[in-house]
Design an enzyme around this catalytic site. Structure first.
Site, short mmCIF file in Angstrom:
data_model
loop_
_atom_site.label_atom_id
_atom_site.label_comp_id
_atom_site.label_asym_id
_atom_site.label_seq_id
_atom_site.Cartn_x
_atom_site.Cartn_y
_atom_site.Cartn_z
CG LEU A 81 -1.94 -1.08 1.36
CD1 LEU A 81 -2.50 -1.12 2.77
CD2 LEU A 81 -3.07 -0.85 0.36
N GLY A 82 2.02 1.12 0.66
CA GLY A 82 2.97 2.24 0.73
C GLY A 82 4.33 1.70 1.10
CB SER A 96 13.79 5.22 4.11
OG SER A 96 13.22 5.87 5.24
CB ALA A 133 8.63 -0.36 7.37
CD GLN A 134 7.86 -3.43 1.06
OE1 GLN A 134 8.78 -2.75 0.57
NE2 GLN A 134 7.38 -4.51 0.45
CE LYS A 157 5.95 1.37 9.77
NZ LYS A 157 5.73 2.61 10.55
CG ASP A 183 6.67 11.55 9.90
OD1 ASP A 183 6.89 12.57 9.21
OD2 ASP A 183 6.99 10.41 9.53
#
Length: 397
Positions: free
Chosen positions: A28-29, A32, A34-35, A50, A182
């Site tokens: 999904l995203g 740098s 994790a994904q 994640k 963030d």
């Protein structure tokens, strides 16, 4: 996917097909560290998984060492520029961001802390399938907070979202001193709740938080109160308490992203004009040395707060709600509540606590009255413009 399977196998002790009914290979995203992948558990629940990149832990220490060498080299070549604070912050924050269990705890803490906001949704953590490198969360859909087209399509009011965002962050910064640092658009989604139909903000990625000391939080409250109500003597006093020394005008401009003339006139008096924006951009290069000096002298807590302010301001600019009077009034409400709570804790008697409570209630009432007058003024202006337009359309050419 081979690396994703490897991390899940190492951390959870099972293969993906044993843990999930389905698992989308396309993330999904991706970033740098994790994904995130969408998956369905065997009990039918849809989750977001994640997964940390496997080489990040080992590589991060080398990255920080390289950063330190480069910063020291810059210091030798350009003595006026001091960026060691950047290395110090990376050393402190990167290990925390790489611990997904810490991220899960942050998510639960902020969800509990802001539970009185019915417009906020923080995805639930599934602890039974979470480790330092794998975090399993409730899957929540929505559009990015800077996507005006998505909001218009779904009947979501951008002013309402901007107001909610301001309330949420004012509460975190001024009242609780526990701040999600963030807030870029990928980490803040908006949606319409399927049951209530109300607009909701979904807050994601809880790896980077700043915990403010009470002394810093109260000084910061006083400073923003002074900026909002244009008390320049106290702006100087509290800027200097926060390490700005004689650079306090520049510090005030950095905090508000307004020119010094606008700060002195009152940041709530008028929105940012294109001329002022251009002036600020053109002057930044002239003050790089002073900005570097300031960043090296303010408390370290201020650095992530400045970053958070800039990210929120960017969202407001995209939504066209930047520097609205209501956002400053919401900030002022939180400052009043935070300062009153502190005084009540230090009060030696019931009578003194009662006096402080009455003073707090009166100050909040004044703000509510001021906001009401602004709305009435806006409605009168709208009625006047509508009448004028009606007269012009009826008038003969």
């Amino acid at each position: 996917m081979q690396e994703v399977r490897q991390v899940i196998r190492e951390d959870l002790g099972k293969e993906i097909h044993d843990l999930f009914l389905s698992f989308d290979d396309t993330p999904l995203g991706a970033a740098s560290l994790a994904q995130v992948h969408k998956a369905v558990l065997h009990d039918g629940r849809t989750v977001a998984v994640k997964v940390q990149h496997p080489k990040v832990q080992a590589q991060s220490s080398k990255d920080i060492l390289l950063m330190e060498v480069l910063v020291l080299a810059v210091k030798q070549l350009f003595p006026d520029f001091e960026f060691m604070w950047l290395v110090d912050e990376a050393k402190k924050n990167l290990p925390l961001e790489l611990d997904f269990l810490n991220e899960g705890r942050n998510a639960e803490k902020v969800a509990h802390m802001l539970k009185h906001f019915d417009f906020l949704k923080v995805p639930q953590i599934h602890w039974e399938l979470s480790t330092k490198r794998v975090l399993l969360m409730e899957f929540v859909e929505g559009g990015q907070v800077n996507d005006r087209a998505y909001m218009e399509k779904n009947g979501i009011d951008v002013n309402e979202i901007s107001c909610h965002l301001g309330k949420m962050y004012s509460e975190m910064i001024f009242v609780n001193g526990f701040v999600h640092c963030d807030p870029h658009p990928g980490n803040i989604l908006v949606r319409r709740h399927s049951d209530t139909g109300k607009a909701e903000i979904v807050l994601l990625d809880h790896g980077l938080y700043q915990v403010l000391t009470e002394e810093f939080r109260l000084d910061y409250c006083h400073l923003w109160q002074s900026l909002i109500w244009t008390d320049m003597e106290r702006v100087k006093q509290y800027s200097q308490r926060l390490g700005a020394a004689e650079l306090y005008p520049l510090f005030a401009c950095m905090l508000t992203a307004r020119s010094w003339d606008s700060v002195k006139r009152g940041i709530g008096q008028a929105p940012v004009s294109a001329t002022e924006d251009s002036e600020i951009r053109n002057n930044v290069a002239s003050y790089l040395s002073e900005i570097s000096q300031l960043l090296n002298h303010v408390p370290r807590q201020m650095l992530l707060i400045l970053k958070t302010n800039d990210l929120l301001r960017s969202i407001e600019t995209t939504l066209g709600t930047r520097s609205s009077a209501s956002s400053f009034l919401n900030m002022s409400r939180c400052c009043i509540r935070a300062l009153a709570e502190h005084r009540k804790r230090d009060a030696g008697s019931f009578l003194r606590r009662t006096q402080i409570s009455f003073s707090e209630a009166f100050s909040l009432w004044q703000i509510n009255l001021h906001e009401l007058l602004l709305r009435v003024k806006g409605l009168r202006l709208l009625c006047w413009v509508s009448t004028l337009l009606g007269w012009l359309t009826r008038a003969p050419h």
